[in-house]
Scaffold this motif. Structure first.
Motif, PDB file in Angstrom:
ATOM      1  N   LEU A 185       0.814  -1.209   0.000  1.00 59.06           N
ATOM      2  CA  LEU A 185       0.000   0.000   0.000  1.00 59.06           C
ATOM      3  C   LEU A 185       0.851   1.263   0.000  1.00 59.06           C
ATOM      4  O   LEU A 185       0.460   2.288  -0.570  1.00 59.06           O
ATOM      5  CB  LEU A 185      -0.959   0.004   1.199  1.00 59.06           C
ATOM      6  CG  LEU A 185      -2.226  -0.836   1.011  1.00 59.06           C
ATOM      7  CD1 LEU A 185      -2.971  -1.009   2.320  1.00 59.06           C
ATOM      8  CD2 LEU A 185      -3.140  -0.189  -0.027  1.00 59.06           C
ATOM      9  N   LEU A 186       2.033   1.190   0.598  1.00 57.57           N
ATOM     10  CA  LEU A 186       2.931   2.348   0.576  1.00 57.57           C
ATOM     11  C   LEU A 186       3.422   2.614  -0.837  1.00 57.57           C
ATOM     12  O   LEU A 186       3.518   3.766  -1.281  1.00 57.57           O
ATOM     13  CB  LEU A 186       4.122   2.121   1.508  1.00 57.57           C
ATOM     14  CG  LEU A 186       3.815   2.070   3.005  1.00 57.57           C
ATOM     15  CD1 LEU A 186       5.074   1.768   3.798  1.00 57.57           C
ATOM     16  CD2 LEU A 186       3.196   3.377   3.479  1.00 57.57           C
ATOM     17  N   ARG A 191       0.576   4.162  -2.694  1.00 54.08           N
ATOM     18  CA  ARG A 191       0.406   5.549  -2.240  1.00 54.08           C
ATOM     19  C   ARG A 191       1.418   6.471  -2.896  1.00 54.08           C
ATOM     20  O   ARG A 191       1.079   7.569  -3.360  1.00 54.08           O
ATOM     21  CB  ARG A 191       0.576   5.632  -0.721  1.00 54.08           C
ATOM     22  CG  ARG A 191       0.453   7.046  -0.180  1.00 54.08           C
ATOM     23  CD  ARG A 191       1.007   7.173   1.231  1.00 54.08           C
ATOM     24  NE  ARG A 191       2.465   6.970   1.260  1.00 54.08           N
ATOM     25  CZ  ARG A 191       3.189   6.902   2.374  1.00 54.08           C
ATOM     26  NH1 ARG A 191       2.589   6.995   3.551  1.00 54.08           N
ATOM     27  NH2 ARG A 191       4.501   6.730   2.311  1.00 54.08           N
ATOM     28  N   ASP A 192       2.659   6.016  -2.961  1.00 55.38           N
ATOM     29  CA  ASP A 192       3.702   6.903  -3.466  1.00 55.38           C
ATOM     30  C   ASP A 192       3.689   7.021  -4.982  1.00 55.38           C
ATOM     31  O   ASP A 192       4.088   8.049  -5.526  1.00 55.38           O
ATOM     32  CB  ASP A 192       5.062   6.463  -2.935  1.00 55.38           C
ATOM     33  CG  ASP A 192       5.150   6.701  -1.432  1.00 55.38           C
ATOM     34  OD1 ASP A 192       4.462   7.624  -0.951  1.00 55.38           O
ATOM     35  OD2 ASP A 192       5.874   5.976  -0.743  1.00 55.38           O
ATOM     36  N   LEU A 227       0.397   9.490  -5.052  1.00 51.75           N
ATOM     37  CA  LEU A 227       0.399  10.821  -4.437  1.00 51.75           C
ATOM     38  C   LEU A 227       1.758  11.509  -4.451  1.00 51.75           C
ATOM     39  O   LEU A 227       1.837  12.724  -4.340  1.00 51.75           O
ATOM     40  CB  LEU A 227      -0.095  10.724  -2.990  1.00 51.75           C
ATOM     41  CG  LEU A 227      -1.489  10.128  -2.797  1.00 51.75           C
ATOM     42  CD1 LEU A 227      -1.807  10.003  -1.320  1.00 51.75           C
ATOM     43  CD2 LEU A 227      -2.542  10.977  -3.502  1.00 51.75           C
ATOM     44  N   ALA A 283      -7.639   4.866  -5.257  1.00 49.09           N
ATOM     45  CA  ALA A 283      -7.540   6.235  -4.733  1.00 49.09           C
ATOM     46  C   ALA A 283      -8.493   6.507  -3.564  1.00 49.09           C
ATOM     47  O   ALA A 283      -8.069   7.067  -2.550  1.00 49.09           O
ATOM     48  CB  ALA A 283      -7.739   7.252  -5.853  1.00 49.09           C
ATOM     49  N   LEU A 315      -7.052   4.804  -0.442  1.00 48.46           N
ATOM     50  CA  LEU A 315      -5.875   5.506   0.068  1.00 48.46           C
ATOM     51  C   LEU A 315      -6.258   6.831   0.726  1.00 48.46           C
ATOM     52  O   LEU A 315      -5.747   7.185   1.793  1.00 48.46           O
ATOM     53  CB  LEU A 315      -4.896   5.792  -1.077  1.00 48.46           C
ATOM     54  CG  LEU A 315      -3.869   4.727  -1.438  1.00 48.46           C
ATOM     55  CD1 LEU A 315      -2.722   4.735  -0.444  1.00 48.46           C
ATOM     56  CD2 LEU A 315      -4.463   3.348  -1.538  1.00 48.46           C
ATOM     57  N   THR A 316      -7.174   7.532   0.099  1.00 46.56           N
ATOM     58  CA  THR A 316      -7.620   8.807   0.645  1.00 46.56           C
ATOM     59  C   THR A 316      -8.216   8.632   2.038  1.00 46.56           C
ATOM     60  O   THR A 316      -7.860   9.353   2.981  1.00 46.56           O
ATOM     61  CB  THR A 316      -8.664   9.441  -0.291  1.00 46.56           C
ATOM     62  OG1 THR A 316      -8.066   9.637  -1.570  1.00 46.56           O
ATOM     63  CG2 THR A 316      -9.138  10.779   0.244  1.00 46.56           C
ATOM     64  N   VAL A 367      -5.482   7.907   4.535  1.00 45.30           N
ATOM     65  CA  VAL A 367      -4.711   9.096   4.909  1.00 45.30           C
ATOM     66  C   VAL A 367      -5.512   9.955   5.883  1.00 45.30           C
ATOM     67  O   VAL A 367      -4.977  10.437   6.894  1.00 45.30           O
ATOM     68  CB  VAL A 367      -4.330   9.917   3.649  1.00 45.30           C
ATOM     69  CG1 VAL A 367      -3.792  11.282   4.041  1.00 45.30           C
ATOM     70  CG2 VAL A 367      -3.310   9.161   2.814  1.00 45.30           C
TER      71      VAL A 367
END
Lengths: 118, 118
Positions: B8-9, B12-13, B16, B74, B77-78, B81
């Motif tokens: 997931l990291l 994410r990267d 984002l 997305a 992930l949103t 966060v």
DNA sequence: TAGATCACTTGTAATCTGCAAGTGAAATGT
DNA sequence: ACATTTCACTTGCAGATTACAAGTGATCTA
């Protein structure tokens, strides 16, 4: 913190499937080891995502529940379920339909259920 | 499928932070091992969540990107966060503010960015 | 009060991960 | 042209993590 194979499943089943006890978790996942389940429940408790109370009707049992922090994961879980439904084979089409139809209403219902203490 | 410490990291990267190459991932995470990174990139590719193309400007490099299936993460992930921002110490307050202010707009912007091929 | 059930714990073998060191192909410097 | 560097990995290995089987003690049931 949630980056392992079981933690999010445990939270999902507390939230959406009404699991409450060690035995329910253990019987449901194919392949989770007893020590791993105990470890994950403990770690989630330590992180303040779930809580545990002794069952008043059976002194051997513990009843697990979501904390406010855990309930706040509802939007994450919802989006995950929707993503999986869109891209993978999943069961539970009824739940998915309900989520899709009105996401906000669905989330409000989850929060309501926990506010009522069930 | 996403239930490990790094997948997931990585997503994410890509999504984002604009990461594109092996080296960017490797340099950024404290502690990810080279073989584990290679393994995760391969598994995510096998699952159709990310894709890889050779860099036309440098034959040694691969350029990683999100597939449609990956971009659809997305919302997940949103929400993650936002949850982390509410309950844990996190950096990136600017990003969080933008997400909170108008979630739909934020998600639309991500999709737009990928539709344009960047 | 004997046996079953519950939520774990313990021991051990297999698997996975992290780190260091390497590898080959491609780019860069001289 | 040739040596060096950079890049994206692979390999080997020690240590950590996990899965499986077998307990354990407290509590409930017949």
């Amino acid at each position: 913190m949630l980056g392992d194979r079981w933690s999010l499943l445990i939270i999902r089943d507390l939230m959406l499937r009404g699991f409450r006890t060690y035995k329910e978790f253990l019987g449901c996942y194919e392949g989770i080891a007893t020590n791993i389940l105990a470890d994950r429940l403990q770690k989630l408790t330590a992180h303040g995502i779930i809580g545990a109370q002794p069952d008043p009707e059976d002194g051997r049992k513990w009843i697990y529940s979501l904390t406010a922090k855990g309930i706040d994961l509802a939007p994450v879980l919802t989006e995950m379920v929707l993503w999986a439904a869109a891209h993978e084979d999943t069961g539970n089409q009824a739940l998915v339909q309900e989520m899709k139809k009105d996401k906000q209403k669905f989330l409000a219902a989850i929060r309501q259920r926990w506010a009522e203490g069930k």
